[in-house]
Design a protein around this motif. Structure first.
Motif, PDB file in Angstrom:
ATOM      1  N   THR A  18       1.599 -13.765   1.233  1.00 65.15           N
ATOM      2  CA  THR A  18       0.519 -14.371   0.439  1.00 65.15           C
ATOM      3  C   THR A  18      -0.746 -13.527   0.595  1.00 65.15           C
ATOM      4  O   THR A  18      -1.814 -13.924   0.142  1.00 65.15           O
ATOM      5  CB  THR A  18       0.215 -15.831   0.865  1.00 65.15           C
ATOM      6  OG1 THR A  18      -0.401 -15.811   2.144  1.00 65.15           O
ATOM      7  CG2 THR A  18       1.462 -16.690   0.875  1.00 65.15           C
ATOM      8  N   GLY A  19      -0.581 -12.372   1.247  1.00 63.23           N
ATOM      9  CA  GLY A  19      -1.717 -11.443   1.359  1.00 63.23           C
ATOM     10  C   GLY A  19      -1.792 -10.570   0.120  1.00 63.23           C
ATOM     11  O   GLY A  19      -2.865 -10.189  -0.341  1.00 63.23           O
ATOM     12  N   GLY A  20      -0.594 -10.279  -0.442  1.00 62.47           N
ATOM     13  CA  GLY A  20      -0.528  -9.445  -1.633  1.00 62.47           C
ATOM     14  C   GLY A  20      -1.183  -8.100  -1.412  1.00 62.47           C
ATOM     15  O   GLY A  20      -1.042  -7.498  -0.338  1.00 62.47           O
ATOM     16  N   ALA A  21      -1.916  -7.646  -2.424  1.00 67.68           N
ATOM     17  CA  ALA A  21      -2.617  -6.364  -2.332  1.00 67.68           C
ATOM     18  C   ALA A  21      -4.114  -6.643  -2.382  1.00 67.68           C
ATOM     19  O   ALA A  21      -4.539  -7.677  -2.917  1.00 67.68           O
ATOM     20  CB  ALA A  21      -2.217  -5.478  -3.496  1.00 67.68           C
ATOM     21  N   ILE A  22      -4.893  -5.712  -1.834  1.00 72.74           N
ATOM     22  CA  ILE A  22      -6.348  -5.867  -1.872  1.00 72.74           C
ATOM     23  C   ILE A  22      -6.787  -6.097  -3.317  1.00 72.74           C
ATOM     24  O   ILE A  22      -6.351  -5.387  -4.226  1.00 72.74           O
ATOM     25  CB  ILE A  22      -7.050  -4.574  -1.359  1.00 72.74           C
ATOM     26  CG1 ILE A  22      -6.593  -4.219   0.059  1.00 72.74           C
ATOM     27  CG2 ILE A  22      -8.566  -4.676  -1.491  1.00 72.74           C
ATOM     28  CD1 ILE A  22      -7.207  -4.987   1.161  1.00 72.74           C
ATOM     29  N   GLU A  25       6.073  -0.838   5.295  1.00 74.55           N
ATOM     30  CA  GLU A  25       4.757  -1.421   4.997  1.00 74.55           C
ATOM     31  C   GLU A  25       3.714  -0.895   5.988  1.00 74.55           C
ATOM     32  O   GLU A  25       2.567  -0.653   5.629  1.00 74.55           O
ATOM     33  CB  GLU A  25       4.812  -2.954   5.083  1.00 74.55           C
ATOM     34  CG  GLU A  25       3.433  -3.596   4.955  1.00 74.55           C
ATOM     35  CD  GLU A  25       3.463  -5.074   4.618  1.00 74.55           C
ATOM     36  OE1 GLU A  25       4.526  -5.585   4.215  1.00 74.55           O
ATOM     37  OE2 GLU A  25       2.416  -5.720   4.741  1.00 74.55           O
ATOM     38  N   GLU A  42       0.799  -1.224   0.000  1.00 72.67           N
ATOM     39  CA  GLU A  42       0.000   0.000   0.000  1.00 72.67           C
ATOM     40  C   GLU A  42       0.837   1.282   0.000  1.00 72.67           C
ATOM     41  O   GLU A  42       0.423   2.303  -0.568  1.00 72.67           O
ATOM     42  CB  GLU A  42      -0.942   0.031   1.217  1.00 72.67           C
ATOM     43  CG  GLU A  42      -2.109  -0.950   1.141  1.00 72.67           C
ATOM     44  CD  GLU A  42      -1.717  -2.384   1.493  1.00 72.67           C
ATOM     45  OE1 GLU A  42      -0.759  -2.566   2.264  1.00 72.67           O
ATOM     46  OE2 GLU A  42      -2.345  -3.327   0.974  1.00 72.67           O
TER      47      GLU A  42
END
Ligand code: KMH
Ligand code: ZN
Length: 284
Positions: free
Chosen positions: A84-88, A231, A14
């Motif tokens: 493994t969350g990556g981006a929304i 982050e 983000e």
């Protein structure tokens, strides 16, 4: 108390370069930033990658380039934890992809939540699928917990023997608008609730924005571990941007030293998290 493990979340998905000019984006920048963090006490690098325009990406090639550059700079023993969350809005397939690179650690997001104005979607069947994939590949999960109820969801996966790595390592990510706020008493509650529900679990705390510094202090004092980096927070203090990720890590190291909590070496970090022994090739 165990020695303190500092995780550096150097890039995230983000944070924008316009807001934090020292945000590392390329593999080279990430390697330089990771090296400074490790020199200053970090032992785990939580990794997201960006494309040439600075947009978040789950590209295998970009992850490969960053992992290889970070290992070259910091030594092979440095612990890299891929996101493994990556981006929304990323698809589950894209989020799963970097596990094929066999990182030592990966994040496992323990539930859905509002994330600012958006929704970070993590339905139970997908959480289970990610956990099974990590187990199959012997990737050690770090469980990202954004609110108290997620601890109960994690407990169910432990009971089901989907999560079997011990100790289970949890990161309390606090202060996301939509998740639990960064109040100190909330951390006390999360820590006690985790200890009651999942015996032997270890935990770290990542405070978002202005909660990063007070929560880092609490993490040191309470025997947890600490995550800092761009982050989660771009500021050193009110109205003053941090110069680098390394500067934020160095402050945690200084605070820990003042509070008589030793910083874990990479070997101690591997022991605490029950990761394979390293080859003693690193720059700590
Ligand atoms: N970028 C957030 C939506 C993780 O790394 O696994 C999710 C995140 C969590 O950063
Ligand atoms: Zn992340």
């Amino acid at each position: 108390m165990d020695p303190l493990i500092i995780t550096a979340a150097i890039t995230g998905a983000e944070t924008r370069k316009e807001d934090q000019p020292a945000l590392p984006i390329t593999a080279k920048e990430q390697a330089e930033s990771a090296y400074e963090c490790v020199e200053n006490g970090a032992r785990v690098i939580h990794l997201h990658v960006r494309d040439s325009e600075g947009n978040p990406s789950q590209s295998l090639e970009l992850f490969e380039a960053s992992i290889s550059a970070i290992k070259k700079a910091c030594g092979k023993d440095i612990i890299i934890q891929i996101s493994t969350g990556g981006a929304i809005g990323d698809t589950m397939e894209d989020r799963l992809k970097p596990m094929s690179l066999q990182p030592e650690m990966a994040t496992l997001n323990a539930g859905s939540l509002n994330f600012g104005e958006e929704v970070f979607v993590n339905p139970p069947p997908d959480i289970e699928r990610f956990a099974i994939e990590m187990k199959k590949r012997q990737i050690v999960p770090e469980i990202e917990v954004y609110s108290a109820g997620m601890i109960d969801a994690v407990k169910a996966l432990v009971k089901k023997e989907v999560l079997t790595h011990t100790p289970l390592h949890v990161q309390f990510v606090m202060g996301v608008p939509g998740g639990i706020s960064g109040k100190l008493k909330n951390l006390l509650y999360l820590k006690d609730h985790l200890a009651e529900e999942i015996s032997g679990a270890t935990w770290g705390v990542a405070g978002v924005g202005r909660s990063q510094l007070p929560l880092a202090n609490m993490g040191i004092l309470l025997g947890g571990h600490v995550r800092v980096g761009f982050e989660d927070n771009i500021w050193y203090k009110r109205k003053v941007l941090a110069k680098s990720n390394g500067e934020l890590v160095a402050r945690v190291t200084r605070l820990a030293e003042e509070l008589h909590r030793p910083i874990a070496t990479i070997s101690e970090t591997r022991e605490i998290l029950n990761l394979p022994k390293g080859e003693d090739e690193h720059c700590e």
